[in-house]
Design a protein around this motif. Structure first.
Motif: not given
Length: 472
Positions: A16-25, A270-276, A336-342, A357-361
């Motif tokens: 998982a890359q620590p960048v918003p999925y939406w920006f990689e366009d 602060y809010d957090y998200a994952l993208m598969t 990362p501790e929030t990503y693991a929980k999510l 797999r998650f590609t972005h977090a």
């Protein structure tokens, strides 16, 4: 989380890359040049998120001859507007429960204005050919505990009694699982028309393009440093120049307002998200989700989740982190501790997707106020207007806030400016350490309520009476 479970779920985060999925366009636009020198205009808009972009766009729609300048401190859409889950809701009040509790006499009008606002967003998407993956799928609020299902059913009955249930349908366990297949779902409430899914970054970039087409002068990498009276108007200083304007609209949201007296009304959460990775045909079939609705669970510490245009699952929420003193730092965007929980929660909800797999977090700050919906006001004898405190539902309601700011700046008496919601402000947050202590106690109490069939303790009940909390 036990070590074995941690190893099992966190493997899904290894790439998982620590960048918003939406920006990689590849279609991400180049930023506009920074302002150098002096500018003058009729209206200066500060902030290049949704709030500022809608304000600049609507200002030109109302009066094509109005000279409009927009300043953005970094790049358009880089903060909350480009990092969110892409839920574009009609609600102006952070949900019907919050609105009914706070403005019962206005709730029908607020709902009508919110529905009209979402319709106008859909029309703007078509009018300006905004390639933002707009899908008006609605949203299902799902129950994962029997008591939540009972509460949703009772709430639906209350909405019917209040005449607010149009387009909202209660789903039992079989019905909700027929829409989206999770063994954890035991009920749901489907709002069929009140929410659309969008690509948040593409919406911001499209609005920027539309503003430029209408003649708005956009300057990026141009932070506004201060705001002062200048003759009959206002002046804003920037690193390499300045802007003199007759009127100023502040769309800075969580960032420190140029009106210092407004700053105590918001705190960053602060809010957090994952993208598969994209689901295969077989994986998607195992989940169903043919209606492509947005989903959120009914817990106080809730998750929100949805399908992207390329059939990835975005999974966010649950943790809401307030840094002591309201400090905002780039390192807080990665947790990362929030990503693991999510990740653990994701595979509990969808065990049939184990191995995905998650590609972005990523994470980001939300501007939160004590009533959980936007507030508005003016300064400098009506020459400056502001809107802030959207608390996570700003994708749609910032357009309404733009209309309010322009009404206030134009001195117009409208159905919007007459609203109690617009005329009155929330309570400000206290200074530290009281703000941190109160927020921490509230978060602990909400987690405890989730663990005890939704029962709210004395602290939460006291907060409810003061109008300082989510209503159950």
């Amino acid at each position: 989380m036990a070590p074995s479970a941690m190893t099992r779920w966190t493997k899904s985060l290894s790439e998982a890359q620590p960048v918003p999925y939406w920006f990689e366009d590849p279609g991400k636009p180049h930023p506009e040049p920074a302002l150098t020198g002096a500018e003058t205009c009729d209206l200066l808009v500060v902030g290049g998120g949704y709030s500022g972009l809608w304000t600049a766009l609507i200002a030109k729609e109302r009066d094509p001859g109005r000279d409009v300048v927009l300043l953005e401190g970094r790049e358009v859409g880089w903060a909350a507007s480009g990092r969110n889950g892409g839920f574009c809701a009609a609600s102006l009040t952070h949900g019907l429960a919050n609105g009914l509790a706070r403005w019962p006499g206005e709730i029908h009008q607020l709902e009508e204005l919110g529905a009209r606002n979402l319709d106008e967003i859909e029309k703007a998407v078509a009018r300006y050919s905004l390639d933002c993956e707009f899908e008006r799928t609605g949203e299902i609020d799902v129950a994962t505990e029997p008591y939540q299902a009972r509460e949703l059913r009772d709430w639906h009955q209350e909405l019917e009694k209040q005449g607010l249930a149009d387009g909202i349908e209660y789903l039992d366990a079989d019905a909700v699982r027929a829409q989206v297949n999770s063994p954890t779902f035991v009920g749901g409430l489907w709002d069929r028309r009140g929410v659309a899914m969008i690509n948040p970054a593409k919406l911001a970039w499209g609005l920027k393009r539309a503003c430029l087409q209408l003649g708005v002068r956009v300057y990026e990498h141009t932070p506004a440093l201060d705001l002062k009276t200048y003759g009959a108007g206002m002046a804003v200083r920037t690193p390499y120049g300045s802007v003199r304007a007759r009127k100023v609209a502040l769309g800075t949201n969580i960032f420190p307002s140029l009106l210092k007296r407004v700053r105590s009304y918001t705190v960053p959460v602060y809010d957090y998200a994952l993208m598969t990775e994209p689901l295969t045909t077989e994986q998607l079939a195992s989940v169903g989700w043919q209606g492509r609705q947005g989903l959120g669970d009914s817990a106080n510490q809730f998750h929100y989740f949805r399908l992207s245009a390329d059939n990835r699952i975005l999974w966010g929420g649950y943790d809401a982190i307030y840094p002591y003193g309201g400090r905002m730092r780039a390192e807080y965007d990665d947790r990362p501790e929030t990503y693991a929980k999510l990740a653990e929660h994701f595979f509990t909800c969808f065990p049939q997707l184990e191995g995905l797999r998650f590609t972005h977090a990523w994470g980001g700050a939300i501007d939160t106020c004590s009533r959980f919906s936007a507030f508005f006001g003016t300064g400098h004898h009506g020459r400056v207007a502001y809107a802030a405190g959207y608390t996570g539902l700003g994708v749609g309601s910032t357009r309404f806030g733009a209309d309010v700011m322009l009404d206030l700046l134009d001195g117009e008496d409208t159905e919007r400016t007459r609203l109690e919601m617009v005329r009155k402000k929330p309570l400000p947050f206290p200074p530290e350490p009281f703000a941190w202590t109160g927020i921490a106690l509230t978060k602990w109490s909400l987690a405890r309520a989730d663990a005890h069939s939704g029962r709210r303790n004395l602290w939460l009940r006291a907060m409810d009476r003061l109008g300082l909390g989510f209503d159950s």
